[in-house]
Design an enzyme around this catalytic site. Structure first.
Site, PDB file in Angstrom:
ATOM      1  N   CYS A  21     -16.208   2.001   0.498  1.00  0.00           N
ATOM      2  CA  CYS A  21     -15.036   1.078   1.112  1.00  0.00           C
ATOM      3  C   CYS A  21     -14.628   1.171   2.532  1.00  0.00           C
ATOM      4  CB  CYS A  21     -14.118   1.052   0.129  1.00  0.00           C
ATOM      5  SG  CYS A  21     -13.287   2.773   0.138  1.00  0.00           S
ATOM      6  N   ARG A  40       0.828  -1.270  -0.130  1.00  0.00           N
ATOM      7  CA  ARG A  40      -0.070  -0.046   0.045  1.00  0.00           C
ATOM      8  C   ARG A  40       0.851   1.417  -0.014  1.00  0.00           C
ATOM      9  NH1 ARG A  40      -5.296   1.673   3.595  1.00  0.00           N
ATOM     10  NH2 ARG A  40      -6.171   0.275   1.930  1.00  0.00           N
ATOM     11  N   ARG A  86     -13.488  -8.219   2.261  1.00  0.00           N
ATOM     12  CA  ARG A  86     -12.365  -8.252   1.781  1.00  0.00           C
ATOM     13  C   ARG A  86     -11.628  -9.433   2.164  1.00  0.00           C
ATOM     14  NH1 ARG A  86     -10.306  -3.080   1.381  1.00  0.00           N
ATOM     15  NH2 ARG A  86      -8.253  -4.429   0.819  1.00  0.00           N
TER      16      ARG A  86
HETATM   17  N1  NVA Z   1      -9.908   6.561  -1.386  1.00  0.00           N
HETATM   18  C1  NVA Z   1      -9.484   6.270  -0.169  1.00  0.00           C
HETATM   19  C2  NVA Z   1      -9.828   4.982   0.070  1.00  0.00           C
HETATM   20  C3  NVA Z   1      -9.647   4.637   1.244  1.00  0.00           C
HETATM   21  C4  NVA Z   1      -9.630   2.892   1.421  1.00  0.00           C
HETATM   22  C5  NVA Z   1      -8.154   6.617  -0.171  1.00  0.00           C
HETATM   23  O1  NVA Z   1      -7.327   6.372  -0.826  1.00  0.00           O
HETATM   24  O2  NVA Z   1      -7.701   7.065   0.980  1.00  0.00           O
HETATM   25  N1   CP Z   2     -11.395  -0.086   2.666  1.00  0.00           N
HETATM   26  C1   CP Z   2     -10.041  -0.120   2.920  1.00  0.00           C
HETATM   27  O1   CP Z   2      -8.976  -0.134   2.316  1.00  0.00           O
HETATM   28  O2   CP Z   2      -9.867   0.106   4.159  1.00  0.00           O
HETATM   29  P1   CP Z   2      -8.321   0.254   5.071  1.00  0.00           P
HETATM   30  O3   CP Z   2      -8.087   1.640   4.561  1.00  0.00           O
HETATM   31  O4   CP Z   2      -8.763   0.183   6.636  1.00  0.00           O
HETATM   32  O5   CP Z   2      -7.524  -0.948   4.711  1.00  0.00           O
END
Ligand code: NVA
Ligand code: CP
Length: 308
Positions: free
Chosen positions: A257, A102, A285
């Protein structure tokens, strides 16, 4: 054989995607049954941004499949001290069986994957969030069946989630209407690549007309905290509330989400209401990513769906 990565939803064919969704549903139904195809395997998880759902679902998913997950934060690894991505990829992929990342720049996961001997999974970048789409699609399929031919409305920012929805529309043949304020459109190349499957419909009320699924996300994503005030002004009309849901089909579903900001992009009434499936979506998930991990790491070790 070339290593399969999952950096984008487009890394799966429509057939593979449908198969994976079915497998996720099957794994959910079989919870508790001993099935450990990843015994002895390790997933490294690199988080340069915060996470609750992604971290917990990958860690628990690996453990349920008989494997192990390793949480790596840039704060206490050499990644945070400038060791090149390419070097980190070469080193880590000699020790672990898959890597989930991530991060901010999408290009970073691509560079990592290009130097990795093992599958790399995109756990969210500024550009895409394909793992979330697996869970959203699973949730739709288990509640409503195939999504082909249905109408989905994205309300809000043309962000990473929106991009992955565009990819899903292209792969699975549904119509995606994107209701976003001017200046917050999705990437034009991603939108164009979806052809007639996705289009911008500026007015959220018009976009919601007769829709089967309404989806939204936060107005300011991770990394955009400085823009919060400006975004609050720009997105004022882009709220999923009871009035907007009333324009959709009577049995329309609502997804987000998460994490959600109540009374910003979504009203408390909709988020907590009968059309909201956000808790199933969050749970999925786990199941969807178990199916993904099995697909990437244990291909050939599972029985075909029909024989189970
Ligand atoms: N669009 C949001 C999604 C979080 C799961 C972000 O990138 O922060
Ligand atoms: N929806 C999602 O990706 O949640 P987190 O940021 O908690 O992983």
């Amino acid at each position: 054989m070339a290593v399969r990565h999952f950096l984008s939803l487009l890394d799966l064919s429509a057939e593979e995607l449908r198969h994976l969704i079915q497998r996720a549903m099957q794994m959910k139904a079989q919870q508790g049954h001993a099935h450990a195809p990843l015994r002895g395997k390790t997933l490294a998880m690199i988080f340069e941004k915060s996470s609750t759902r992604t971290r917990v679902s990958f860690e628990v998913g690996m453990q349920q499949l008989g494997g192990h997950a390793l949480f790596l934060s840039p704060r206490d690894t050499q990644l945070g001290r400038g060791e090149p991505i390419e070097d980190s990829a070469r080193v880590l992929s000699r020790m672990v069986d898959a890597v989930m990342i991530r991060t901010y720049e999408h290009e970073k996961v691509e560079r990592f994957a290009a130097h990795s001997r093992v599958p790399v999974i995109n756990g969210l970048t500024d550009l895409e969030h394909p793992c979330q789409l697996l869970a959203d699609l699973q949730t739709w399929f288990e509640l409503r069946g195939d999504i082909a031919g249905r109408t989905v409305v994205w309300v809000g920012d043309g962000n990473n989630m929106c991009h992955s929805y565009i990819h899903a529309a292209e792969r699975l043949g549904f119509e995606l209407r994107i209701a976003c304020p001017e200046g917050y459109d999705p990437d034009p190349l991603i939108l164009a690549s979806a052809g007639r499957s996705a289009a911008i419909v500026r007015d959220p009320m018009e976009a919601a007309e007769g829709a089967h699924l309404i989806v939204t996300d936060v107005w300011a994503s991770m990394g955009q905290e400085q823009e919060q005030a400006a975004r609050r002004r720009a997105f004022g009309e882009y709220v999923v509330d009871e009035k907007l849901m009333a324009r959709a089909a009577p049995d329309a579903l609502f997804m987000h989400c998460l994490p959600a900001h109540r009374e910003e992009e979504v009203s408390t009434g909709v988020l907590e209401g009968p059309q909201s499936v956000v808790w199933d979506e969050a749970e999925n998930r786990l199941h969807a990513q178990k199916a993904l991990l099995e697909f990437l790491l244990a291909a050939g070790e599972t029985q075909p769906l029909s024989r189970q």
